[in-house]
Design a protein around this motif. Sequence first.
Motif: not given
Lengths: 787, 268
Positions: B244-246, B248-249
């Motif tokens: 869903h999300a790195s 970094e994000y």
Amino acid sequence: MAGTGIGARVMRKEDFRFITGKGNYTDDINRPGQAHAYFLRSPHAHAKIRKIDTAKAAAMPGVVAIFTGADIEADKVGGLICGWMIHSKDGTPMKAGAHPALAVGKVRYVGDHVAVVIAETLAEARDAAEAILVDYEPLKPVVDLASATKKGSPVIHDAAPDNQVYDWHLGDEAAVKAAFKKAKHVTKIDLVNNRLIPNAMEPRAAIGDYNSGEEAFTLYTTSQNPHVARLVLSAFIGIAPEHKLRVIAPDVGGGFGSKIFIYAEETICVWAAKKVGRPVKWVADRTEEFLAIAHGRDHLTHAEMAIDENGRILGLHVKTRANLGAYLSTFASSVPTYLYVPLLSGQYNIPAIYGEVEAVYTNTAPVDAYRGAGRPEATFVIERLMEVAARELGMDPAAFRKKNFIKSFPHQTPVIMCYDTGDYNASLAKAMEIHDVKGFARRKRESAKAGKLRGLGYSAYIEACGIAPSAAVGSLGAGVGLWESAEVRVNPVGTVEVLTGSHSHGQGHETTFAQLVAGRLGIPIENVAIVHGDTDKVQMGMGTYGSRSGAVGMSAIVKALDKVEAKAKKVASFVLEAAEADIDFKDGKFSVKGTDKSIDFASVALQAYVAHKFTGEQLEPGLKEGAFYDPTNFTFPSGVHIAEVEIDPDTGVTTIAKWTAVDDFGVIINPMIVEGQVHGGIAQGIGQALLEGAVYDANGQLLTASYMDYAMPRADDLPSFRVDHTTTPCLSNPLGIKGCGEAGAIAAPAAVMNAITDALGHENIAMPATPQAVWQAAQAGLARAAE
Amino acid sequence: MYAFDFHRPATLRQANNLVGKVEDAKILAGGQTLLPTMKQRLASPAAVIDLSGVPELVGIEQKGRNLVIGAMTSHAEVASSALVRAALPGLAALAAGIGDPHVRHKGTIGGSIANNDPAADYPAGLLALGATIVTNRRKIPAGDFFTGMFSTALDEGEIITKVIVPTGAKFAYAKFRNPASRYAMVGVAVGKKGSSVVVAVTGAGSDGVFRWADAEAALGKRFNAKSLDGIKNPAAKELNSDIHASAEYRSHLIGVMARRAVTAATAK
Ligand SMILES: Cc1cc2nc3c(=O)[nH]c(=O)nc-3n(C[C@H](O)[C@H](O)[C@H](O)COP(=O)(O)OP(=O)(O)OC[C@H]3O[C@@H](n4cnc5c(N)ncnc54)[C@H](O)[C@@H]3O)c2cc1C
């Protein structure tokens, strides 16, 4: 419109039952002496089965029987079939690997069926399944669609040594080449049509029951087409001859295509019922559905459009690679071929089209038809191309579409379809007006003031519904005809039962079909009952999918009603002592022309059954007529959806700010039900664009195997839709119906993605456009703008 | 689910006795985490001790400058409590943003913090508010309670009985929902009491809820979202990465959510 006839907003007759919990779903049914089935599923995406040791498991409490692929083979149970033959470019037939209901020798995806345990309780069946020892030899899996056919890839089916199912094409390659030579401008695009997992509210379920006295089977199952299930289980899988196999699909809680297919689980339940001499019940849990229901979409596409100096489209070349998963599901082969390429002309006059589709096996769940089936994929290609081309040409996307719209009908596309009627300008103009496209620039400025990016996207879609003229689909490889049947039984007191081969699993047939009959016969809608979903009650039928129940199923009812009316006129002529030609039928009354002599419908029905007014030589008693209706053409619903999005560049969150749909479904039976279908379809399309996507890891493990990771659209993800219509009645069926069940899901993804890319000024972002993906694109766009 | 013994004590004393006596037992609160894991056969306790029959574990009281919330108080009760809404509207809002209505009416504050899901909302909120967790044996400050992903300071047989939450703080919680589960993909709770500021981050850390010291220092000087400008977001290598999300994000979102929380906390 008042009343209950065609066009009236009649409240759904079935809802009282559903809302008060009185529905009768497969899991609500329990048979005396019933045992429970639990499937042991493969934890590997690809592995050889060296040995299955069930001895310890078989001795566990409550276990009735354990079966594996060896038992299926020993009993000569036929494999699951794919009912549509596709031939490759070189004329060779598609390469269908064997699809046994329980794995034989090898497993091919996580969730594949390895063994079934039948026990007194589900918990005991699960306990025993855990005690089965399977000696697997894991093989390298093929997961990535793009590289699935690369040399040296592991082989999934010996029948398809390079993992290719077929390499098919349609259209005139030479004409397309010539068009691109002439082109002033060529727009190119690469697209991913993300893989979706159907999530009907009711998971699949089955109960197999065997009556040894009659040597007859009954299967209760969550099916959209019980007769087709019976045909396949009988003629191909060989469970029992059709007259010894009754299939009942009672209330079914949604299907979206995923319940068209004949799966391993119901096959095993009905086969095992005889083996163990007891009814066998299986109900999928949600995880099993994620793993093993047929998934949808999953295309990689490169498309190019040739355009002349006046902004007119000259040609289209589309190359798609379609993932069919580990086995060919029931209609899998037809979806990326005949349900896809023939729709690539969209609403546009495109003189030359060439589509190439390579379908491949991977070690993932089978992929088959899912709401829209091929047509959402086609609309996504053509409508993304239209948008990108317009931007590249510096043209307004609406004007570019208008310029290329088909304006005269009938219109023969270069890819099979002949559109009978439509008015694409009308739906575009109406949608633009309702949406207040003129006010968009102002709204965009306001968003900008609040630090938000706003974008607007069109999707002018077309679909082919009313599936389908039998001879036509037969010539294209279909294994069945796609007509529909109806029987109208008038009872002696004038109430009516309609037996239909269509199957309602959310569509509201009990209401819309009754509206047709009540209006036609002039009787109260309460006096009409719709009977479906039982092969012992209803004559052979083809079921519900492809938005066909209105256009095809109701047309069959119309034909049967025509016969009922003709017969009733005969009866009335005897009762009223007048010539048959002098009998008029209107508003539920038979009257003699030019007189005040009349008799109502119920009295004619009674006379038909008491048969006092005519002799057996003059007329057969009774009032019951059947009909089969085979469509003469597809129907072509179309319309324009406009999506307006607002993006928060700080987080990447996309909000659907505004949505307008103007659809042309031809004649509408019940606007309320149609709006519901459109709302649901748009929700699914927005789900595909923003939220949903099946993800397998490199080992073929499904990472999105629950709602923790698979994002379904929820009410608060969606705006209030503005839904309206234009109408050009369909010319090929008696009611002028085109169909509405899939339109929203077909139209929406392209509209959303066109709006997002409009907001971002960035041409390529893949679905689902998650906040992360949009944020990255927004950052890239901002960085570009700063340069 | 496997078969298990079921106990439903009627008093805290009985519950205490049972946890000391019954082997391989699990406490059942709202069941929103425990039951799904049992159904999937990921947890298989021999016995379940259901606290839903213990009335003294439910309810919200104002005691001096503190709110005292019973462990079995549901998220919906916290969300709609007039006391909480008046004293700590940010905490009511946090509870109102957990899961869906079903989850909020079954799930409890005690169950949530005992579970310490790395994406749960309460852990960040209670850290930022400087709450104290009270058990049948002792009092544990929130700062010592949450010891890592799915792990807490609770000992075997220890039952959370209530949570003491000091009022009078400026507090808000900004949550970025995971689009699928709607747990926090990143959630930032900010609490300011006197000159002390706590910034607690959930959903993002590779080992559960954590405090963001640089932000706390900056906000301690001036409690304004602008104070975070120029402060580096927590390093991606300490953060979660998933489909869903790195990392970094997530790192970026921590900055955004922290600013939004500060702005909300200073709004009134
Ligand atoms: C669909 C869904 C969505 C959710 N969304 C969110 C969300 O957005 N944000 C969020 O923060 N949470 C979310 N949750 C979690 C939920 O809110 C509960 O907080 C969580 O499930 C635990 O609380 P419970 O009362 O259900 O505890 P249970 O599931 O009953 O127990 C959880 C664990 O805590 C232990 N335990 C329970 N009570 C005590 C006690 N008093 N003393 C000691 N140990 C105890 C149990 O033994 C068990 O190990 C969601 C849950 C679901 C099912």
